[in-house]
Write a protein that holds these residues in place. Structure first.
Motif, PDB file in Angstrom:
ATOM      1  N   GLU A   1      -4.073   0.899  -4.979  1.00 39.86           N
ATOM      2  CA  GLU A   1      -5.244   0.024  -4.848  1.00 39.86           C
ATOM      3  C   GLU A   1      -5.214  -0.800  -3.564  1.00 39.86           C
ATOM      4  OE1 GLU A   1      -4.462   0.860  -9.148  1.00 39.86           O
ATOM      5  OE2 GLU A   1      -3.237   0.153  -7.475  1.00 39.86           O
TER       6      GLU A   1
ATOM      7  N   SER B   1      -0.365  -4.648   3.546  1.00 41.68           N
ATOM      8  CA  SER B   1      -1.513  -3.758   3.481  1.00 41.68           C
ATOM      9  C   SER B   1      -2.088  -3.515   4.877  1.00 41.68           C
ATOM     10  CB  SER B   1      -2.557  -4.342   2.515  1.00 41.68           C
ATOM     11  OG  SER B   1      -3.589  -3.420   2.247  1.00 41.68           O
TER      12      SER B   1
ATOM     13  N   ARG C   1     -12.603  -3.189  -5.275  1.00 39.32           N
ATOM     14  CA  ARG C   1     -11.187  -2.811  -5.383  1.00 39.32           C
ATOM     15  C   ARG C   1     -10.283  -3.972  -4.975  1.00 39.32           C
ATOM     16  NH1 ARG C   1      -8.000   0.299  -1.824  1.00 39.32           N
ATOM     17  NH2 ARG C   1      -9.777   1.159  -0.687  1.00 39.32           N
TER      18      ARG C   1
ATOM     19  N   GLN D   1      -4.507   0.429  -0.611  1.00 41.91           N
ATOM     20  CA  GLN D   1      -4.773   1.270   0.549  1.00 41.91           C
ATOM     21  C   GLN D   1      -5.987   0.771   1.333  1.00 41.91           C
ATOM     22  OE1 GLN D   1      -5.176   5.403  -0.422  1.00 41.91           O
ATOM     23  NE2 GLN D   1      -3.111   5.594  -1.221  1.00 41.91           N
TER      24      GLN D   1
ATOM     25  N   ARG E   1      -9.620   0.993   3.342  1.00 40.80           N
ATOM     26  CA  ARG E   1     -10.909   1.537   2.911  1.00 40.80           C
ATOM     27  C   ARG E   1     -10.952   3.035   3.190  1.00 40.80           C
ATOM     28  NH1 ARG E   1     -16.980  -0.380   4.878  1.00 40.80           N
ATOM     29  NH2 ARG E   1     -18.143   1.182   3.677  1.00 40.80           N
TER      30      ARG E   1
ATOM     31  N   LEU F   1       1.255   0.082  -4.623  1.00 37.28           N
ATOM     32  CA  LEU F   1       0.021   0.195  -5.388  1.00 37.28           C
ATOM     33  C   LEU F   1      -1.037   0.928  -4.569  1.00 37.28           C
ATOM     34  CD1 LEU F   1      -0.245  -3.493  -6.696  1.00 37.28           C
ATOM     35  CD2 LEU F   1       0.817  -1.542  -7.844  1.00 37.28           C
TER      36      LEU F   1
ATOM     37  N   HIS G   1      -5.595  -8.708 -10.682  1.00 38.49           N
ATOM     38  CA  HIS G   1      -4.444  -8.136 -11.397  1.00 38.49           C
ATOM     39  C   HIS G   1      -3.142  -8.810 -10.979  1.00 38.49           C
ATOM     40  CE1 HIS G   1      -1.482  -5.255 -12.833  1.00 38.49           C
ATOM     41  NE2 HIS G   1      -1.059  -5.099 -11.595  1.00 38.49           N
TER      42      HIS G   1
ATOM     43  N   SER H   1     -10.375  -6.563  -7.716  1.00 35.54           N
ATOM     44  CA  SER H   1      -9.648  -6.123  -8.907  1.00 35.54           C
ATOM     45  C   SER H   1      -8.136  -6.223  -8.718  1.00 35.54           C
ATOM     46  CB  SER H   1     -10.029  -4.682  -9.254  1.00 35.54           C
ATOM     47  OG  SER H   1     -11.393  -4.609  -9.607  1.00 35.54           O
ATOM     48  N   VAL H   2      -7.631  -5.767  -7.561  1.00 30.80           N
ATOM     49  CA  VAL H   2      -6.180  -5.796  -7.362  1.00 30.80           C
ATOM     50  C   VAL H   2      -5.688  -7.235  -7.211  1.00 30.80           C
ATOM     51  CG1 VAL H   2      -6.147  -5.495  -4.836  1.00 30.80           C
ATOM     52  CG2 VAL H   2      -4.241  -4.644  -6.217  1.00 30.80           C
TER      53      VAL H   2
ATOM     54  N   GLN I   1     -17.752  -0.800  -3.202  1.00 26.78           N
ATOM     55  CA  GLN I   1     -16.607  -0.230  -3.917  1.00 26.78           C
ATOM     56  C   GLN I   1     -15.290  -0.786  -3.381  1.00 26.78           C
ATOM     57  OE1 GLN I   1     -17.583   3.866  -3.096  1.00 26.78           O
ATOM     58  NE2 GLN I   1     -18.291   4.253  -5.179  1.00 26.78           N
TER      59      GLN I   1
ATOM     60  N   SER J   1       0.843  -1.191   0.000  1.00 27.98           N
ATOM     61  CA  SER J   1       0.000   0.000   0.000  1.00 27.98           C
ATOM     62  C   SER J   1       0.879   1.242   0.000  1.00 27.98           C
ATOM     63  CB  SER J   1      -0.898  -0.011   1.243  1.00 27.98           C
ATOM     64  OG  SER J   1      -1.388   1.276   1.545  1.00 27.98           O
TER      65      SER J   1
ATOM     66  N   GLU K   1     -15.896   5.659   0.882  1.00 31.58           N
ATOM     67  CA  GLU K   1     -16.052   4.560  -0.066  1.00 31.58           C
ATOM     68  C   GLU K   1     -17.096   3.579   0.476  1.00 31.58           C
ATOM     69  OE1 GLU K   1     -12.621   1.904  -2.350  1.00 31.58           O
ATOM     70  OE2 GLU K   1     -12.326   2.424  -0.260  1.00 31.58           O
TER      71      GLU K   1
END
Length: 200
Positions: free
Chosen positions: A79, A145, A122, A81, A83, A77, A129, A125-126, A118, A54, A114
């Protein structure tokens, strides 16, 4: 591929008793001790080949020490981080809970923050990825993180529904060890802090 999920060490927010989230606090001296012990253990038992961290200071510092100890590259990244808790960030617990209580419904957010949906998306998605990028290239990766993000990543890894009542606890510098061997997803350890047992 093995995945280490690691929470940052104790931060100044823990001492001040304020809401953290997106508030960007540094580690305390105790937090730095915790990180050194964690890094030594990871180097000895399950060193990663690459670290993703993070971009918030407490996680950045944790990831940097780990990378220096195990001698591997680190990438940061946004992403990863915590919430986004909006206007609650940095406020004392009582004040933040009174002025900006966390909504019960997953599609609602604290002001300027957020929603749960959401946040979970996130995490999905991360993680997707990182799997796409790292599988076939690395045998073990580490993700440094925050407690909320780690819980969301674990839910995503286990393919849990977006709405659930499960929370995965992460203590300071806790280690969670996972393995992805399709079609199986294996949990090898959760919230492991045995490296801190001799810390006063």
């Amino acid at each position: 591929m093995e995945i280490l999920l690691i929470r940052h060490g104790e931060s100044e927010a823990d001492i001040l008793n304020v809401h953290e989230g997106r508030a960007d606090f540094l580690l305390t001296e105790r937090g730095r001790q915790q990180v050194r012990l964690m890094a030594e253990r990871v180097q000895s038992e399950f060193p990663p080949q690459i670290i993703f961290g993070s971009t918030l200071k407490r996680a950045q510092e944790t990831a940097a020490v780990l990378a220096e100890t195990v001698r591997c590259p680190v990438e940061y990244l946004p992403e990863l981080q915590e919430r986004d808790n909006g206007k609650q960030a940095g406020l004392p617990y009582a004040e933040g809970n009174l002025k900006y209580p966390m909504p019960d419904l997953p599609h609602l957010a604290i002001e300027d923050g957020e929603t749960w949906f959401q946040f979970r998306m996130r995490a999905e998605s991360v993680l997707s990825h990182l799997f796409h990028r790292c599988e076939g290239h690395y045998d073990r990766i580490a993700i440094v993180s925050h407690g909320g993000m780690i819980s969301a990543l674990l839910q995503s890894f286990l393919r849990m529904p977006a709405t659930n009542v499960v929370w995965f606890e992460s203590s300071d510098t806790a280690i969670h060890l996972l393995e992805k061997v399709e079609p199986q997803r294996v949990v090898k350890a959760l919230n492991d802090t045995t490296h801190l047992r001799d810390l006063d």
